[in-house]
Design a protein around this motif. Structure first.
Motif, PDB file in Angstrom:
ATOM      1  N   UNK A  37      43.493  -8.987  58.281  1.00 55.12           N
ATOM      2  CA  UNK A  37      43.285  -9.797  59.488  1.00 55.12           C
ATOM      3  C   UNK A  37      44.603  -9.985  60.237  1.00 55.12           C
ATOM      4  N   UNK A  38      45.683 -10.221  59.512  1.00 62.34           N
ATOM      5  CA  UNK A  38      46.987 -10.366  60.166  1.00 62.34           C
ATOM      6  C   UNK A  38      47.390  -9.076  60.878  1.00 62.34           C
ATOM      7  N   UNK A  96      38.367  -5.419  69.062  1.00 60.50           N
ATOM      8  CA  UNK A  96      39.036  -6.478  69.836  1.00 60.50           C
ATOM      9  C   UNK A  96      38.088  -7.658  70.043  1.00 60.50           C
ATOM     10  N   UNK A  97      36.838  -7.362  70.356  1.00 60.21           N
ATOM     11  CA  UNK A  97      35.837  -8.395  70.598  1.00 60.21           C
ATOM     12  C   UNK A  97      35.538  -9.193  69.330  1.00 60.21           C
ATOM     13  N   UNK A 102      35.754 -14.167  66.764  1.00 59.23           N
ATOM     14  CA  UNK A 102      35.972 -14.921  65.526  1.00 59.23           C
ATOM     15  C   UNK A 102      37.002 -16.013  65.718  1.00 59.23           C
ATOM     16  N   UNK A 103      38.088 -15.674  66.392  1.00 61.22           N
ATOM     17  CA  UNK A 103      39.136 -16.653  66.649  1.00 61.22           C
ATOM     18  C   UNK A 103      38.620 -17.760  67.556  1.00 61.22           C
ATOM     19  N   UNK A 108      37.032 -23.347  68.565  1.00 60.38           N
ATOM     20  CA  UNK A 108      36.025 -24.283  69.083  1.00 60.38           C
ATOM     21  C   UNK A 108      35.524 -25.212  67.995  1.00 60.38           C
ATOM     22  N   UNK A 109      35.322 -24.656  66.806  1.00 64.55           N
ATOM     23  CA  UNK A 109      34.841 -25.447  65.671  1.00 64.55           C
ATOM     24  C   UNK A 109      35.849 -26.545  65.326  1.00 64.55           C
TER      25      UNK A 109
END
Length: 114
Positions: A37-38, A96-97, A102-103, A108-109
């Motif tokens: 992920x990084x 990219x999407x 996910x981010x 938002x959460x």
């Protein structure tokens, strides 16, 4: 009890087959590693060579190369050669999407929890 037959018939019509769902689960397993992920997030910002990614993450080039192979084998990153240097980048807009959404979901959460 109530009758779910019509609902289940509708869902059965559109649900993908088991093989495709297993492939989707495997794809999400690739995203389940924080090092990968990084790397993907770094590549979200800019294409980079192995040594730049290694420096960014404070890891060895061999560890980064191993993770890049996993990402490349799963069509999440691509590469291009410039002389002796190989530059890696996100494979396409879908990757990219996925990272961006996910981010966005996480931020938002977290805002909603405050």
């Amino acid at each position: 009890m109530h009758d779910h037959h019509s609902l289940l018939d509708e869902v059965h019509q559109v649900i993908p087959d088991d093989e495709l769902l297993c492939d989707l689960a495997d794809l999400f397993k690739i995203f389940g590693d924080s090092t990968r992920i990084k790397i993907l997030y770094g590549l979200f910002e800019s294409e980079m060579c192995v040594c730049a990614i290694a420096e960014l993450l404070g890891m060895s080039q061999s560890a980064i190369s191993h993770q890049l192979k996993v990402l490349k084998d799963n069509n999440l990153v691509g590469n291009r050669r410039e002389g002796k240097t190989i530059y890696y980048y996100l494979a396409d807009e879908h990757v990219r999407s996925m990272i961006g959404q996910g981010f966005e979901h996480l931020t938002e959460e977290r805002k909603a929890a405050k």
